[in-house]
Design a protein around this motif. Structure first.
Motif, PDB file in Angstrom:
ATOM      1  N   CYS A   1      -6.211   1.065 -13.637  1.00 45.21           N
ATOM      2  CA  CYS A   1      -5.808   0.900 -12.240  1.00 45.21           C
ATOM      3  C   CYS A   1      -6.802   0.002 -11.503  1.00 45.21           C
ATOM      4  N   PRO A   2      -6.321  -1.087 -10.897  1.00 42.39           N
ATOM      5  CA  PRO A   2      -7.222  -1.974 -10.163  1.00 42.39           C
ATOM      6  C   PRO A   2      -7.529  -1.467  -8.747  1.00 42.39           C
ATOM      7  N   TYR A   3      -6.818  -0.446  -8.317  1.00 39.88           N
ATOM      8  CA  TYR A   3      -7.020   0.091  -6.972  1.00 39.88           C
ATOM      9  C   TYR A   3      -8.104   1.157  -7.035  1.00 39.88           C
ATOM     10  N   ASN A   4      -9.012   1.099  -6.081  1.00 42.15           N
ATOM     11  CA  ASN A   4     -10.211   1.928  -6.165  1.00 42.15           C
ATOM     12  C   ASN A   4     -10.331   2.876  -4.976  1.00 42.15           C
ATOM     13  N   TYR A   5     -11.517   3.420  -4.841  1.00 45.79           N
ATOM     14  CA  TYR A   5     -11.800   4.384  -3.782  1.00 45.79           C
ATOM     15  C   TYR A   5     -11.607   3.758  -2.402  1.00 45.79           C
ATOM     16  N   ALA A   6     -11.934   2.482  -2.256  1.00 47.04           N
ATOM     17  CA  ALA A   6     -11.755   1.798  -0.973  1.00 47.04           C
ATOM     18  C   ALA A   6     -10.272   1.774  -0.591  1.00 47.04           C
ATOM     19  N   TRP A   7      -9.390   1.514  -1.579  1.00 46.09           N
ATOM     20  CA  TRP A   7      -7.959   1.544  -1.290  1.00 46.09           C
ATOM     21  C   TRP A   7      -7.548   2.930  -0.813  1.00 46.09           C
ATOM     22  N   LEU A   8      -8.034   3.959  -1.510  1.00 45.68           N
ATOM     23  CA  LEU A   8      -7.691   5.334  -1.144  1.00 45.68           C
ATOM     24  C   LEU A   8      -8.178   5.654   0.260  1.00 45.68           C
ATOM     25  N   GLU A   9      -9.401   5.263   0.578  1.00 44.80           N
ATOM     26  CA  GLU A   9      -9.946   5.504   1.921  1.00 44.80           C
ATOM     27  C   GLU A   9      -9.054   4.873   2.986  1.00 44.80           C
ATOM     28  N   ASN A  10      -8.652   3.635   2.767  1.00 47.67           N
ATOM     29  CA  ASN A  10      -7.775   2.957   3.726  1.00 47.67           C
ATOM     30  C   ASN A  10      -6.420   3.649   3.819  1.00 47.67           C
ATOM     31  N   PHE A  11      -5.892   4.074   2.691  1.00 48.23           N
ATOM     32  CA  PHE A  11      -4.613   4.774   2.663  1.00 48.23           C
ATOM     33  C   PHE A  11      -4.684   6.060   3.490  1.00 48.23           C
ATOM     34  N   LEU A  12      -5.778   6.786   3.362  1.00 45.32           N
ATOM     35  CA  LEU A  12      -5.930   8.054   4.086  1.00 45.32           C
ATOM     36  C   LEU A  12      -6.187   7.851   5.582  1.00 45.32           C
ATOM     37  N   LEU A  13      -6.470   6.634   5.986  1.00 44.38           N
ATOM     38  CA  LEU A  13      -6.655   6.317   7.408  1.00 44.38           C
ATOM     39  C   LEU A  13      -5.371   5.796   8.057  1.00 44.38           C
ATOM     40  N   GLU A  14      -4.322   5.600   7.258  1.00 43.20           N
ATOM     41  CA  GLU A  14      -3.055   5.106   7.788  1.00 43.20           C
ATOM     42  C   GLU A  14      -2.235   6.247   8.382  1.00 43.20           C
ATOM     43  N   TYR A  15      -1.493   5.908   9.420  1.00 46.02           N
ATOM     44  CA  TYR A  15      -0.564   6.856  10.020  1.00 46.02           C
ATOM     45  C   TYR A  15       0.606   7.079   9.068  1.00 46.02           C
ATOM     46  N   ASP A  16       0.976   8.325   8.868  1.00 45.79           N
ATOM     47  CA  ASP A  16       2.118   8.668   8.013  1.00 45.79           C
ATOM     48  C   ASP A  16       3.289   9.032   8.908  1.00 45.79           C
ATOM     49  N   GLU A  17       4.327   8.216   8.870  1.00 46.67           N
ATOM     50  CA  GLU A  17       5.463   8.439   9.754  1.00 46.67           C
ATOM     51  C   GLU A  17       6.271   9.681   9.396  1.00 46.67           C
ATOM     52  N   VAL A  18       6.095  10.223   8.209  1.00 44.61           N
ATOM     53  CA  VAL A  18       6.816  11.439   7.837  1.00 44.61           C
ATOM     54  C   VAL A  18       6.096  12.680   8.371  1.00 44.61           C
ATOM     55  N   SER A  19       4.806  12.782   8.116  1.00 48.71           N
ATOM     56  CA  SER A  19       4.059  13.948   8.589  1.00 48.71           C
ATOM     57  C   SER A  19       3.660  13.819  10.053  1.00 48.71           C
ATOM     58  N   LYS A  20       3.642  12.598  10.568  1.00 48.45           N
ATOM     59  CA  LYS A  20       3.281  12.283  11.956  1.00 48.45           C
ATOM     60  C   LYS A  20       1.784  12.442  12.227  1.00 48.45           C
TER      61      LYS A  20
END
Length: 193
Positions: free
Chosen positions: A69-88
């Motif tokens: 997998c070329p996606y790393n911890y930095a990608w995960l950190e950014n993902f967890l900082l994004e707004y999730d329109e399903v959970s709000k």
């Protein structure tokens, strides 16, 4: 893909149960100790969950592509900082809110064990939803990296399947325009086309 997600979720639940049981031993402490203990437990859980999500990313990607997998911890950190329109909500903000809510409840409530049990359920539900989200995002990223342009929505076909998922079942979507899951913990899958 969700068999890998289920393993990660089960490991997270076991860790949550262990860590939350430690909080039950602190019920007679004063306000400052309760707050610091709650913060310490949640910090430990957050680190563990992020490590498990990273392992999940790597395993799902490798299973689909047979590559690292070329996606790393930095990608995960950014993902967890994004707004999730399903959970709000945003993972990091909601995680902190749940931590602070438990600390307040432990200080104010006379039913501390019930508050801990409720907090465990709420956090477990949130982390399960995010494990599913991580899986879904990595599946789409792996497909993109494999040159796949479209995916078919594959709904679970049982009596729990929502009407939106039933309607989407079998529909083909451009990989850049896959609609968001319609509800938390949606187990519909994306099949390559």
């Amino acid at each position: 893909m969700y068999e890998l997600t289920d393993i990660v979720v089960e490991n997270i639940r076991k860790e949550l149960i262990r860590d939350f049981s430690k909080l039950k031993s602190l019920l007679s402490y004063d306000e400052l100790n309760v707050m610091s203990a709650t913060k310490a437990v949640y910090s430990k859980i957050d680190l563990y969950v992020r490590q498990m999500f990273l392992q999940l990313m790597q395993a799902v990607y490798k299973k689909l592509t047979k590559r690292t997998c070329p996606y790393n911890y930095a990608w995960l950190e950014n993902f967890l900082l994004e707004y999730d329109e399903v959970s709000k909500y945003v993972y990091a903000n909601e995680f902190e809110r749940k931590r602070d809510r438990l600390a307040e409840a432990l200080i104010a409530s006379s039913k501390k064990n019930e508050e801990i049990d409720a907090a465990l359920r709420y956090l477990s539900f949130m982390l399960t939803a995010y494990a599913v989200r991580v899986t879904d995002q990595v599946v789409l990223m792996a497909y993109r990296d494999m040159g796949i342009d479209a995916v078919r929505w594959k709904a679970e076909k049982d009596n729990k399947t929502c009407t939106i998922c039933k309607h989407r079942n079998g529909h083909i979507y451009d990989i850049e325009q896959v609609p968001p899951k319609p509800h938390l913990n949606c187990r519909c899958e994306y099949e390559e086309v």
